[in-house]
Design a protein around this motif. Structure first.
Motif, PDB file in Angstrom:
ATOM      1  N   LYS A 257      -2.266   5.445   0.200  1.00  0.00           N
ATOM      2  CA  LYS A 257      -2.465   4.221  -0.578  1.00  0.00           C
ATOM      3  C   LYS A 257      -1.797   3.017   0.085  1.00  0.00           C
ATOM      4  O   LYS A 257      -2.287   1.892  -0.031  1.00  0.00           O
ATOM      5  CB  LYS A 257      -1.940   4.419  -2.006  1.00  0.00           C
ATOM      6  N   GLU A 258      -0.683   3.268   0.761  1.00  0.00           N
ATOM      7  CA  GLU A 258      -0.029   2.173   1.469  1.00  0.00           C
ATOM      8  C   GLU A 258      -0.943   1.622   2.556  1.00  0.00           C
ATOM      9  O   GLU A 258      -1.017   0.409   2.777  1.00  0.00           O
ATOM     10  CB  GLU A 258       1.288   2.678   2.073  1.00  0.00           C
ATOM     11  N   ALA A 261      -3.864  -0.294   0.876  1.00  0.00           N
ATOM     12  CA  ALA A 261      -3.424  -1.611   0.404  1.00  0.00           C
ATOM     13  C   ALA A 261      -3.294  -2.591   1.560  1.00  0.00           C
ATOM     14  O   ALA A 261      -3.729  -3.752   1.471  1.00  0.00           O
ATOM     15  CB  ALA A 261      -2.097  -1.469  -0.335  1.00  0.00           C
ATOM     16  N   LYS A 262      -2.715  -2.130   2.646  1.00  0.00           N
ATOM     17  CA  LYS A 262      -2.566  -2.983   3.819  1.00  0.00           C
ATOM     18  C   LYS A 262      -3.935  -3.367   4.395  1.00  0.00           C
ATOM     19  O   LYS A 262      -4.177  -4.516   4.767  1.00  0.00           O
ATOM     20  CB  LYS A 262      -1.743  -2.263   4.876  1.00  0.00           C
ATOM     21  N   GLY A 265      -5.784  -5.708   1.818  1.00  0.00           N
ATOM     22  CA  GLY A 265      -5.067  -6.901   1.386  1.00  0.00           C
ATOM     23  C   GLY A 265      -4.815  -6.951  -0.100  1.00  0.00           C
ATOM     24  O   GLY A 265      -4.866  -8.026  -0.713  1.00  0.00           O
ATOM     25  N   VAL A 266      -4.568  -5.788  -0.707  1.00  0.00           N
ATOM     26  CA  VAL A 266      -4.294  -5.721  -2.140  1.00  0.00           C
ATOM     27  C   VAL A 266      -3.001  -4.919  -2.327  1.00  0.00           C
ATOM     28  O   VAL A 266      -2.375  -4.498  -1.352  1.00  0.00           O
ATOM     29  CB  VAL A 266      -5.455  -5.068  -2.906  1.00  0.00           C
ATOM     30  N   SER A 267      -2.620  -4.689  -3.575  1.00  0.00           N
ATOM     31  CA  SER A 267      -1.391  -3.933  -3.837  1.00  0.00           C
ATOM     32  C   SER A 267      -1.701  -2.459  -4.058  1.00  0.00           C
ATOM     33  O   SER A 267      -2.828  -2.089  -4.411  1.00  0.00           O
ATOM     34  CB  SER A 267      -0.675  -4.494  -5.074  1.00  0.00           C
ATOM     35  N   ILE A 268      -0.693  -1.625  -3.913  1.00  0.00           N
ATOM     36  CA  ILE A 268      -0.855  -0.190  -4.138  1.00  0.00           C
ATOM     37  C   ILE A 268      -1.260   0.086  -5.585  1.00  0.00           C
ATOM     38  O   ILE A 268      -2.053   0.994  -5.864  1.00  0.00           O
ATOM     39  CB  ILE A 268       0.453   0.550  -3.793  1.00  0.00           C
ATOM     40  N   ALA A 269      -0.770  -0.719  -6.494  1.00  0.00           N
ATOM     41  CA  ALA A 269      -1.083  -0.521  -7.915  1.00  0.00           C
ATOM     42  C   ALA A 269      -2.570  -0.658  -8.205  1.00  0.00           C
ATOM     43  O   ALA A 269      -3.073  -0.129  -9.198  1.00  0.00           O
ATOM     44  CB  ALA A 269      -0.292  -1.530  -8.760  1.00  0.00           C
ATOM     45  N   ASP A 270      -3.279  -1.357  -7.350  1.00  0.00           N
ATOM     46  CA  ASP A 270      -4.714  -1.548  -7.565  1.00  0.00           C
ATOM     47  C   ASP A 270      -5.516  -0.246  -7.429  1.00  0.00           C
ATOM     48  O   ASP A 270      -6.704  -0.204  -7.784  1.00  0.00           O
ATOM     49  CB  ASP A 270      -5.265  -2.583  -6.581  1.00  0.00           C
ATOM     50  N   GLU A 272      -4.624   2.724  -8.845  1.00  0.00           N
ATOM     51  CA  GLU A 272      -4.207   3.685  -9.859  1.00  0.00           C
ATOM     52  C   GLU A 272      -5.384   4.376 -10.548  1.00  0.00           C
ATOM     53  O   GLU A 272      -5.268   5.525 -10.983  1.00  0.00           O
ATOM     54  CB  GLU A 272      -3.336   2.995 -10.908  1.00  0.00           C
TER      55      GLU A 272
END
Length: 469
Positions: A257-258, A261-262, A265-270, A272
């Motif tokens: 997920k890291e 996200a990278k 260009g979003v967050s890891i929480a996206d 879930e």
């Protein structure tokens, strides 16, 4: 004093002794008292009851169809569909069958039970019913898919097929393949979407009779419209397995997920709520009526028309011939599908797809409607006849001659697919009619009157029947 016997004396004593001494009798209670799970050694060899042969004769009751009494080489098609006890008999060949047997198979495969006398040896198994393929069911009643490949049809090495159904609003999940995918829509309608390696986008609505093609590695999706959709997929690899496609869900599930996200260009929480397993076939939000709402464009624009992933084959008029019709699509009209050539053939009752072979490709055939039979001839002298019904796959290797005869009371419709840059075949009738008569007469002993009736033009589908019943 120790007595010694010569071998000759011992032999003489054995002869003189009663038989019961020379060969000990079986103990009467050895098997009768408790034979056990594995029976008894007393059953080895000659029957202890001295009974030979069967004590009963099977009472086989049957009647023969008129065509069964013909010369076997005439090869009249035998309609066993309403015969109580069909038998493997043609003329003076074969014999009755007391069973065990599956009468359902015998009734629909008469040319396997009682093959024409012209059959000889063993060709490949040129037939597979999709109805015998394992059916993979989509979630939430979204649809299903079943496939044919070399697992069930080992000789069909060049192409494999999938029959898939999507209920209204259902998706075939975003995916891509290593193999090329060619498709004919059998019924209903759908929306297809893709993005190519240049970032060019594509979306189109297709209906029954239309064709699409996706090259290897091009990610795409399919969504059924209001009436649902069933389509046939053909892949340019006989070992293709529909279960081994690259799915969007699996890419996300198997990337850290890291990293995702990278990358996005979003967050890891996206992430879930991403699915915890592949979706494959599932229901979604119905596609908007206006296709323009799903036209996504990038700086690269849309896929140019000359490289379109779809071809509206349903709008192409068929070429009518005496016994039916033919529609052909190949790279001359659908350039992107550079190695897929296909024909949809309709054969009226009593007619047949003329005897032919394809000099540059195997033929993968799917039977869409009706019933028929085909004889495949493999050099030097093998020939087998197969009966086909709607939903069956046929396979005819390169240069193996074959025909497809309508044996039913309704139109027979089937699809022929080649791995070729042009749809071509060699027709037996045209070959014989276009060869100097002297050569044909010397070779086949056909009369001049017979040769004068032959047509130098390719027929594709031949009308009527030549049966001499």
């Amino acid at each position: 004093m120790k007595l010694q016997f010569s071998s000759s004396v011992a032999s003489l004593l054995l002869i003189l002794l009663p038989l019961s001494y020379a060969f000990p009798a079986r103990r009467a209670d050895e098997s009768a008292s408790n034979p056990g799970l594995k029976g008894s050694k007393t059953l080895i060899g000659y029957s202890p009851s001295e009974k030979v042969g069967s004590t009963t004769t099977p009472d086989i009751k049957y009647s023969l169809l008129p065509g069964q009494t013909n010369d076997p080489d005439i090869g009249t098609w035998l309609d066993f569909s309403k015969v109580d006890n069909p038998q493997p008999i043609r003329g003076d060949t074969g014999g009755d069958d007391p069973g065990p047997r599956n009468l359902n198979y015998d009734r629909i495969h008469s040319d396997k039970l009682a093959p024409p006398g012209t059959d000889h040896g063993a060709t490949i198994n040129a037939q597979w019913p999709m109805g015998l393929s394992h059916n993979r069911l989509g979630i939430d009643n979204a649809g299903w898919a079943r496939q044919e490949n070399t697992v069930v049809m080992p000789a069909a090495t060049e192409m494999a097929g999938v029959d898939m159904r999507l209920e209204p609003a259902a998706y075939r999940e975003l995916h891509w393949h290593v193999a090329s995918e060619w498709s004919l829509i059998l019924n209903g309608s759908c929306r297809i979407q893709a993005v190519n390696e240049n970032g060019e986008t594509f979306v189109d609505d297709l209906t029954a009779g239309d064709v699409w093609f996706f090259p290897p590695g091009i990610p795409h999706s399919i969504q059924a419209l209001d009436d649902g959709v069933e389509f046939l997929l053909v892949f340019d690899d006989g070992g293709f397995n529909e279960d081994n496609t690259f799915l969007a869900t699996e890419v996300f599930l198997h990337s850290p997920k890291e990293v995702l996200a990278k990358n996005l260009g979003v967050s890891i929480a996206d992430f879930e709520d991403i699915p915890d397993d592949e979706l494959y076939i599932f229901k979604g939000t119905p596609a908007p009526k206006d296709i323009e709402e799903q036209n996504v464009t990038t700086s690269s624009g849309v896929v140019p028309r000359t490289k379109s992933y779809s071809y509206h084959f349903s709008e192409q008029e068929p070429h009518e011939v005496a016994g039916g019709s033919v529609k052909i699509v190949d790279p001359s009209t659908f350039p992107l599908a550079s190695n897929f050539s296909a024909a949809v053939v309709t054969v009226h009752p009593g007619g047949m797809r003329e005897i032919h072979w394809h000099p540059s490709s195997d033929e993968w055939t799917f039977f869409i409607k009706g019933q028929g039979r085909a004889t495949i001839f493999t050099a030097p002298e093998a020939a087998n006849t197969f009966d086909f019904m709607a939903g069956d796959v046929g396979y005819f290797p390169q240069s193996n001659s074959h025909y497809i005869e309508n044996t039913g009371q309704e139109d027979l419709v089937f699809l022929e697919v080649l791995q070729a840059s042009e749809f071509t075949d060699v027709a037996l009738g045209q070959w014989i009619a276009s060869t100097p008569k002297q050569i044909i007469s010397d070779t086949l002993k056909l009369s001049d009157s017979t040769l004068s009736k032959l047509k130098t033009e390719k027929q594709y589908v031949v009308a009527g029947s030549t049966s001499d019943e």
